[in-house]
Design an enzyme around this catalytic site. Sequence first.
Site, PDB file in Angstrom:
ATOM      1  N   LYS A  13      -1.614   3.261   3.520  1.00 38.80           N
ATOM      2  CA  LYS A  13      -0.781   2.886   2.382  1.00 38.80           C
ATOM      3  C   LYS A  13      -0.152   1.510   2.544  1.00 38.80           C
ATOM      4  O   LYS A  13      -0.173   0.690   1.645  1.00 38.80           O
ATOM      5  CB  LYS A  13       0.393   3.870   2.321  1.00 38.80           C
ATOM      6  CG  LYS A  13       0.450   4.757   1.182  1.00 38.80           C
ATOM      7  CD  LYS A  13       1.733   5.591   1.120  1.00 38.80           C
ATOM      8  CE  LYS A  13       2.238   6.251   2.306  1.00 38.80           C
ATOM      9  NZ  LYS A  13       3.290   6.151   3.056  1.00 38.80           N
ATOM     10  N   ARG A  88       8.612  10.955  -2.219  1.00 32.51           N
ATOM     11  CA  ARG A  88       7.978  11.858  -1.265  1.00 32.51           C
ATOM     12  C   ARG A  88       8.104  13.315  -1.722  1.00 32.51           C
ATOM     13  O   ARG A  88       7.459  14.185  -1.169  1.00 32.51           O
ATOM     14  CB  ARG A  88       8.662  11.753   0.106  1.00 32.51           C
ATOM     15  CG  ARG A  88       8.334  10.514   0.883  1.00 32.51           C
ATOM     16  CD  ARG A  88       7.155  10.764   1.756  1.00 32.51           C
ATOM     17  NE  ARG A  88       7.275  10.275   3.118  1.00 32.51           N
ATOM     18  CZ  ARG A  88       7.373   9.021   3.513  1.00 32.51           C
ATOM     19  NH1 ARG A  88       7.494   8.067   2.662  1.00 32.51           N
ATOM     20  NH2 ARG A  88       7.383   8.711   4.783  1.00 32.51           N
ATOM     21  N   ARG A 122      -1.722   4.506  16.688  1.00 30.91           N
ATOM     22  CA  ARG A 122      -1.089   3.401  15.968  1.00 30.91           C
ATOM     23  C   ARG A 122      -0.012   2.745  16.843  1.00 30.91           C
ATOM     24  O   ARG A 122       0.732   3.414  17.537  1.00 30.91           O
ATOM     25  CB  ARG A 122      -0.459   3.955  14.693  1.00 30.91           C
ATOM     26  CG  ARG A 122       0.313   2.940  13.887  1.00 30.91           C
ATOM     27  CD  ARG A 122       0.495   3.396  12.476  1.00 30.91           C
ATOM     28  NE  ARG A 122       1.692   4.208  12.295  1.00 30.91           N
ATOM     29  CZ  ARG A 122       2.171   4.528  11.101  1.00 30.91           C
ATOM     30  NH1 ARG A 122       1.539   4.159  10.006  1.00 30.91           N
ATOM     31  NH2 ARG A 122       3.248   5.257  11.010  1.00 30.91           N
ATOM     32  N   ARG A 153       5.921   4.011  17.795  1.00 27.38           N
ATOM     33  CA  ARG A 153       7.116   4.546  17.148  1.00 27.38           C
ATOM     34  C   ARG A 153       7.368   5.971  17.621  1.00 27.38           C
ATOM     35  O   ARG A 153       6.439   6.728  17.841  1.00 27.38           O
ATOM     36  CB  ARG A 153       6.900   4.556  15.624  1.00 27.38           C
ATOM     37  CG  ARG A 153       7.231   3.237  14.965  1.00 27.38           C
ATOM     38  CD  ARG A 153       6.673   3.112  13.574  1.00 27.38           C
ATOM     39  NE  ARG A 153       6.900   4.284  12.728  1.00 27.38           N
ATOM     40  CZ  ARG A 153       6.578   4.310  11.427  1.00 27.38           C
ATOM     41  NH1 ARG A 153       6.033   3.266  10.862  1.00 27.38           N
ATOM     42  NH2 ARG A 153       6.795   5.395  10.725  1.00 27.38           N
ATOM     43  N   ARG A 164       5.644  15.467   9.903  1.00 36.73           N
ATOM     44  CA  ARG A 164       5.420  14.565   8.765  1.00 36.73           C
ATOM     45  C   ARG A 164       4.219  14.999   7.925  1.00 36.73           C
ATOM     46  O   ARG A 164       4.278  14.978   6.700  1.00 36.73           O
ATOM     47  CB  ARG A 164       5.209  13.145   9.278  1.00 36.73           C
ATOM     48  CG  ARG A 164       6.494  12.520   9.784  1.00 36.73           C
ATOM     49  CD  ARG A 164       6.216  11.430  10.786  1.00 36.73           C
ATOM     50  NE  ARG A 164       5.676  10.227  10.190  1.00 36.73           N
ATOM     51  CZ  ARG A 164       4.961   9.334  10.860  1.00 36.73           C
ATOM     52  NH1 ARG A 164       4.662   9.533  12.130  1.00 36.73           N
ATOM     53  NH2 ARG A 164       4.537   8.249  10.264  1.00 36.73           N
TER      54      ARG A 164
HETATM   55  P1  ADP Z   1       5.217   7.143   7.359  1.00 33.33           P
HETATM   56  O1  ADP Z   1       4.775   6.998   5.936  1.00 33.33           O
HETATM   57  O2  ADP Z   1       4.287   6.510   8.307  1.00 33.33           O
HETATM   58  O3  ADP Z   1       5.685   8.508   7.699  1.00 33.33           O
HETATM   59  P2  ADP Z   1       7.554   5.594   6.769  1.00 33.33           P
HETATM   60  O4  ADP Z   1       7.789   4.338   7.489  1.00 33.33           O
HETATM   61  O5  ADP Z   1       7.164   5.550   5.324  1.00 33.33           O
HETATM   62  O6  ADP Z   1       6.488   6.321   7.636  1.00 33.33           O
HETATM   63  O7  ADP Z   1       8.821   6.556   6.878  1.00 33.33           O
HETATM   64  C1  ADP Z   1       9.405   6.845   8.097  1.00 33.33           C
HETATM   65  C2  ADP Z   1      10.459   7.911   7.929  1.00 33.33           C
HETATM   66  O8  ADP Z   1      11.485   7.453   7.031  1.00 33.33           O
HETATM   67  C3  ADP Z   1       9.983   9.225   7.319  1.00 33.33           C
HETATM   68  O9  ADP Z   1       9.401  10.097   8.258  1.00 33.33           O
HETATM   69  C4  ADP Z   1      11.302   9.774   6.765  1.00 33.33           C
HETATM   70  O10 ADP Z   1      12.125  10.306   7.782  1.00 33.33           O
HETATM   71  C5  ADP Z   1      11.979   8.528   6.241  1.00 33.33           C
HETATM   72  N1  ADP Z   1      11.599   8.295   4.831  1.00 33.33           N
HETATM   73  C6  ADP Z   1      10.849   7.274   4.347  1.00 33.33           C
HETATM   74  N2  ADP Z   1      10.689   7.378   3.011  1.00 33.33           N
HETATM   75  C7  ADP Z   1      11.358   8.504   2.632  1.00 33.33           C
HETATM   76  C8  ADP Z   1      11.564   9.171   1.400  1.00 33.33           C
HETATM   77  N3  ADP Z   1      11.044   8.712   0.250  1.00 33.33           N
HETATM   78  N4  ADP Z   1      12.312  10.295   1.402  1.00 33.33           N
HETATM   79  C9  ADP Z   1      12.855  10.784   2.527  1.00 33.33           C
HETATM   80  N5  ADP Z   1      12.689  10.220   3.731  1.00 33.33           N
HETATM   81  C10 ADP Z   1      11.947   9.086   3.798  1.00 33.33           C
END
Ligand code: ADP
Length: 210
Positions: A13, A88, A122, A153, A164
Amino acid sequence: MKLILLGAAGSGKGTLAKKITQDFGIPQISTGDLFRAIVKTESELGRKVKSLIDKGILVPDEITFEVLKDRLSQKDCKKGYILDGYPRTLAQAQLLDKLTKVDAVISVNLPFDELERRLVSRRQCAKCGDIDNVNYPGYTGKCRKCGEKLFQRDDDKPEAIKVRLEAYKKNNAPLVGFYGDKVFNVSSAGSPDETYAPVKTFLKKLEEKN
Ligand code: ADP
Ligand code: ZN
């Protein structure tokens, strides 16, 4: 153009969002990046968010929406944006829908075993945020853009990955249903350029219509 990118962690993404940003001149708004910046401030909210994201748990919808709304009110979002990592959950989609209507939703698809494989290998640059993968040709453990050492990470460790991907499995189908015929599906099984090609064609057409 206001766009949403849907796709699991590890689906590519973020990489796709960067290409769209370059070609279409709209900023990539990543809630994950916004949260990581908040964590760095070491505030009360930062500590709370850190304890959630390290485990792979979603931040509560109300907090997430406030953070997003604040970002979208900034000047560079006037012409549009591409949301990476929001919404999400269905509730998040409904909150956004009251604020604004998006033009299209790009859904990035990849089988689960491949997602897991990409996530555990990653690596990320601590300085500029660039993403790399130990399985990619030419990987050295140093950032290709700035030379800094790469790290894994905490939420790319197996336990957090499981959390996740489970959340994604549960939440994604209702989101795709919510956006209905605004959704454009693409597979990210190929290279980043192969993934981007049909998306670019789709967005060019969308741009002409608007
Ligand atoms: P990935 O898509 O690789 O899981 P992101 O960098 O998008 O990682 O997000 C990392 C973390 O940030 C998520 O696991 C969550 O804890 C939080 N997060 C990000 N976007 C949202 C969202 N829209 N709603 C709730 N938590 C979020
Ligand atoms: Zn770097």
